[in-house]
Design a protein around this motif. Structure first.
Motif, short mmCIF file in Angstrom:
data_model
loop_
_atom_site.label_atom_id
_atom_site.label_comp_id
_atom_site.label_asym_id
_atom_site.label_seq_id
_atom_site.Cartn_x
_atom_site.Cartn_y
_atom_site.Cartn_z
N GLU A 108 12.33 -0.65 4.55
CA GLU A 108 11.04 -1.17 4.11
C GLU A 108 10.51 -0.29 2.98
O GLU A 108 10.56 0.94 3.05
CB GLU A 108 10.04 -1.16 5.27
CG GLU A 108 10.42 -2.10 6.41
CD GLU A 108 9.41 -2.03 7.56
OE1 GLU A 108 8.51 -1.16 7.48
OE2 GLU A 108 9.53 -2.85 8.48
N GLN A 111 5.50 0.31 -0.64
CA GLN A 111 4.50 -0.59 -1.21
C GLN A 111 5.16 -1.96 -1.45
O GLN A 111 6.36 -2.04 -1.73
CB GLN A 111 3.96 -0.07 -2.55
CG GLN A 111 3.34 1.30 -2.49
CD GLN A 111 2.99 1.83 -3.88
OE1 GLN A 111 3.00 3.01 -4.09
NE2 GLN A 111 2.65 0.94 -4.82
N LEU A 112 4.37 -2.98 -1.35
CA LEU A 112 4.89 -4.30 -1.65
C LEU A 112 5.02 -4.51 -3.16
O LEU A 112 5.84 -5.29 -3.62
CB LEU A 112 3.97 -5.39 -1.06
CG LEU A 112 3.93 -5.46 0.46
CD1 LEU A 112 2.94 -6.53 0.91
CD2 LEU A 112 5.32 -5.76 1.01
N MET A 113 4.17 -3.81 -3.93
CA MET A 113 4.21 -3.91 -5.39
C MET A 113 3.93 -2.53 -5.96
O MET A 113 3.04 -1.82 -5.52
CB MET A 113 3.18 -4.93 -5.91
CG MET A 113 3.17 -5.04 -7.44
SD MET A 113 1.98 -6.28 -8.01
CE MET A 113 2.80 -7.79 -7.45
N TYR A 114 4.75 -2.19 -6.99
CA TYR A 114 4.58 -0.93 -7.70
C TYR A 114 4.17 -1.22 -9.14
O TYR A 114 4.50 -2.27 -9.69
CB TYR A 114 5.89 -0.13 -7.72
CG TYR A 114 6.36 0.36 -6.37
CD1 TYR A 114 6.07 1.65 -5.94
CD2 TYR A 114 7.12 -0.48 -5.55
CE1 TYR A 114 6.52 2.10 -4.70
CE2 TYR A 114 7.57 -0.04 -4.32
CZ TYR A 114 7.28 1.25 -3.89
OH TYR A 114 7.72 1.70 -2.70
N GLY A 209 15.74 -5.06 1.72
CA GLY A 209 14.32 -5.24 1.48
C GLY A 209 14.09 -5.31 -0.02
O GLY A 209 14.93 -4.90 -0.82
N SER A 210 12.93 -5.81 -0.47
CA SER A 210 12.65 -5.92 -1.90
C SER A 210 11.18 -5.69 -2.18
O SER A 210 10.34 -5.79 -1.28
CB SER A 210 13.08 -7.29 -2.44
OG SER A 210 12.32 -8.32 -1.84
N ALA A 211 10.93 -5.34 -3.45
CA ALA A 211 9.56 -5.13 -3.91
C ALA A 211 9.49 -5.45 -5.38
O ALA A 211 10.49 -5.37 -6.10
CB ALA A 211 9.11 -3.69 -3.64
N ASP A 212 8.29 -5.83 -5.85
CA ASP A 212 8.08 -6.08 -7.27
C ASP A 212 7.60 -4.80 -7.96
O ASP A 212 6.79 -4.04 -7.40
CB ASP A 212 7.05 -7.18 -7.48
CG ASP A 212 7.59 -8.56 -7.10
OD1 ASP A 212 8.81 -8.64 -6.84
OD2 ASP A 212 6.79 -9.51 -7.07
#
Length: 803
Positions: A108, A111-114, A209-212
């Protein structure tokens, strides 16, 4: 000892044990303890947490529930055996249950977005932000080993991504393409989809997992400042702040380094990027500087590419005009017209070219003498060109003028000296002292260069100038240039010399017409006339001249073996008066030649020999009845024939040390007195007799050398005559049989033959004795003292031999 959960049917006595059990749920048997009488049952206490227990009657340890490594990774139990009365028989023993982690947690991101900011032209590979993810699985296993990658790149205008990510650390940096092409004017925002995988990304079953990541591109702070302009010779206190650079990175170290090698770099930079000039500059010393500014991190690595800094040194008027010459000397003819250009005064100014600081202006301050007027000359204000104001120069009034010229720039002024020489004009013609020099009689055999007469003309123009110097030329009567006239520059006197050999038979008299002129053109209205012309008649007297050969040297060629009375050359001489010529030879010391006195044919008088004289030279004399004439040289080059047999080219005696040990050999060399082409190759062989063939052998090394060696080691201690046959390669070939005298003798420690063996029981010959002595003398110098008694013994033996 840790037992694998797969061994479900294992059992054994009660003791301390470790078990490894994968996390998960359900009833699982772990182990069965066997009872040892009087024990009949078992009891477990400790960290059972309601999911671990033991069947008292059978001793089976089991799991009844779910294990979770993330909740608890180890359980500790105490197990003991009991008898029928419930009393402890053995124990308690420690049983440890280790929970094995399985990959049951996806990674995980924090942060969901950086979001991040990157500067234009940032260094490739230099991180400007990080992403980070975690995994709840066991970090000591691949389950929690994470790897990062960029899945999508929006937008992506190039074939390669503008950004890159470190797959271990999550550091994001510009790629090589991004460092070059990122430009906020074209695209100021990018969105990256960054993924993270567990299991080190090495298996298809890994969790992901991934994030923008939103990246903003900003203009680079690291820019070269505009060209810096610094006025020379500044009086400010130094150092002086002249510019500043800014890195895209914080806490960098700024430095300057030279683009070109200078004695010193008069600039510095502080840790805020402020650039200073450290001393006053001099434009005349150097008018521009170019150097680099760099930014480094604490490890000494460049964080940005070097910036080129350009500095221009601005001129101030700090240099006075300088006269190009201490004295400028010019010339002008006295008949020059008004407005005529005399010349230009040259001055320079070291200030910047084509600026007001270096603009020069000229003005005549004074003229000496001031006759016939005080303003005879004019100088152009901006060019320094001098001109005549009026047609009033007269050399008889003033032959020289001195001018003081004031040269100024906007601040300074200088006086330059000019001297003007007034040159006499050529308005006078040369006049001969005689118009007719009558007759001169000369013998035809006078040498070339002889002066036959001196003539004189005068010129009233200024002495030692082109207007007064006289050139004498024979205009008529000498078409072949037999005579020449030279002028004395001091006196203008002309000397008539013989330029080519005189010949009575060609011409008996010359009627010469001589003109006198100046190298400087006459002024308009003045022309040469009869006063500048003189005549002379030259008579030749006949001289009985000796015969003359057609050639100064004759060269012939002949084979050395041609027969006597063979014609080798015909020479020819003529007598200018037509008398009969007779021929003879001088210097024929070998009496090889004779000449027919009437025809000039040269014959051989005896056999020629190239080995005595390769080029034979004699003198040929041609004479007439009254006197001997000039001679000529005859050289006959003799061509070789093969008329010399081969011979040995060595004088030293040949020997081998007794007794022979086998493998000995000695070098022999052949030569030939003929030309090289006839003996470039020799062949060596032994005479075909049984004794020689049985004892000796010969082997060729090259075209001139061979080895002679014994065929066996049974040769006696004595002198052997070995007949050797040598052939050359001439046409026809010649052969020589040579008896080589080879000595088999006892040798000294220096491998020299020191006692000549007797020849057929006789005493050694004188030559052999000398050979013994020479052999002795080969003893090395450093052993002389030690071997003196032995050497004296040899000499005593020789004395007896000669006695």
């Amino acid at each position: 000892m840790c037992q694998n959960f797969g061994s479900l049917h294992l059992s054994g006595p009660l003791k301390d044990m470790n078990f490894s059990v994968p996390e998960g749920s359900g009833v699982r048997l772990i182990y069965q303890f066997t009872a040892e009488p009087p024990a009949v049952s078992f009891r477990a206490t400790g960290e059972k947490d309601g999911i671990l227990d033991i069947v008292a009657e059978t001793g089976v340890l089991y799991l009844n529930g779910s294990l979770d490594w993330e909740t608890k990774a180890k359980y500790r139990l105490q197990v003991e055996s009991l008898d029928e009365k419930g009393q402890r028989v053995k124990g308690p023993y420690t049983v440890i249950i280790l929970v094995e982690d399985i990959n049951d947690n996806p990674p995980e991101f924090d942060q969901l977005m950086y979001s991040g900011v990157v500067r234009q032209n940032s260094r490739p590979g230099k991180p400007f932000m990080y992403v980070h993810a975690t995994d709840r699985d066991d970090p000591s296993t691949p389950h929690a080993q994470l790897t990062y990658s960029i899945l999508h790149h929006f937008p992506n205008p190039y074939s390669t991504m503008l950004f890159q990510i470190n797959n271990v650390t999550g550091a994001i940096s510009p790629s090589m393409t991004g460092s070059h092409y990122l430009d906020p004017q074209k695209q100021d925002t990018f969105t990256l989809v960054v993924t993270v995988k567990d299991m080190a990304g090495m298996t298809m079953n890994a969790f992901t997992g991934s994030a923008d990541v939103v990246i903003t591109v900003k203009e680079s702070l690291w820019k070269a400042p505009p060209t810096i302009h610094i006025q020379e010779n500044s009086t400010q206190d130094h150092p002086v702040n002249v510019s500043q650079v800014h890195s895209n990175e914080p806490d960098v170290i700024y430095e300057l380094f030279e683009k070109e090698k200078l004695p010193r770099l008069p600039f510095s930079v502080d840790q805020n990027g402020v650039i200073y000039v450290t001393e006053p500059l001099d434009r005349e010393e150097k008018n521009a500087y170019s150097f680099f500014a760099i930014a480094k991190d604490k490890e000494g690595e460049l964080v940005d590419k070097p910036l080129q800094i350009s500095v221009v040194v601005e001129d101030i008027n700090d240099n006075p005009p300088v006269c190009q010459k201490a004295l400028t000397v010019l010339e002008v003819q006295e008949n020059e017209d008004a407005g005529s250009t005399i010349g230009t005064l040259s001055a320079t100014d070291m200030d910047e070219k084509d600026t007001l600081n270096s603009r020069l202006q000229f003005k005549i301050e004074s003229q000496v003498p001031a006759v016939p007027a005080s303003d005879l000359f004019f100088i152009q204000q901006d060019t320094g060109m001098l001109q005549l104001i009026s047609h009033s120069l007269n050399k008889r009034i003033a032959s020289n003028y001195s001018l003081k010229v004031l040269v100024t720039d906007a601040v300074f002024q200088t006086i330059c000296d000019v001297q003007i020489h007034v040159i006499d004009i050529n308005d006078q013609i040369p006049i001969f002292e005689k118009s007719d020099y009558q007759n001169v009689t000369v013998a035809e055999d006078l040498p070339v260069g002889t002066v036959i007469l001196e003539i004189q003309a005068t010129d009233a123009d200024e002495p030692l100038t082109g207007s007064s110097y006289i050139i004498y030329e024979i205009k008529e009567g000498d078409p072949n240039k037999v005579f020449i006239i030279e002028t004395d520059p001091e006196t203008n006197r002309g000397s008539i010399r013989i330029n080519k050999a005189l010949d009575f038979e060609t011409a008996q008299v010359y009627n010469l017409v001589i003109h006198a002129t100046n190298p400087e053109p006459l002024v308009p209205g003045v022309q040469y006339n009869s006063s500048s012309i003189a005549v002379l008649k030259v008579f030749l007297t006949n001289v009985d001249e000796p015969p003359v050969f057609n050639s100064e040297a004759y060269i012939g060629e002949a084979l050395e073996n041609i027969p006597v009375n063979t014609l080798v050359m015909t020479v020819e001489a003529y007598d200018p008066e037509g008398d009969t010529v007779r021929y003879s030879l001088e210097g024929d010391v070998k009496k090889w030649l004779r000449i027919d006195s009437s025809t000039g044919k040269i014959y051989t008088a005896s056999l020629l020999d190239r080995e005595q004289e390769q080029a034979y030279e004699v003198q040929i004399v041609a004479s007439e009845s009254s006197k001997q004439g000039k001679d000529s040289t005859f050289i006959i080059n003799l061509k070789d024939v093969n008329d010399n047999p081969p011979r040995l080219a060595m004088n030293s005696a040949l020997f081998f040390c007794y007794p022979l040990s086998g493998g000995e050999r000695t070098l022999i060399q052949a030569t030939d007195d003929d030309e090289q082409k006839f003996y470039s190759t020799f062949t060596f062989s032994l005479k075909d007799d049984m004794n020689t063939r049985n004892n000796w052998e010969i082997s060729k090394i090259n075209s001139t050398h061979a080895y002679l060696s014994p065929k066996h080691t049974n040769l006696e201690e004595k002198v052997y005559n070995v007949p050797v046959i040598i052939n050359d390669n001439g046409r026809p070939p010649l052969e020589a049989e040579i008896n080589l005298e080879v000595n088999i003798c006892k040798c000294s420690s220096e491998k020299s033959c020191f006692i000549e063996v007797q020849r057929e029981h006789s005493w050694p010959s004188t030559g052999q004795a000398i050979g013994i002595l020479l052999g002795c003398l080969f003893i090395k110098k450093k052993k002389e003292e030690r071997d003196k008694p032995l050497l004296l013994g040899y000499l005593f033996y020789l004395t007896l031999c000669f006695a």
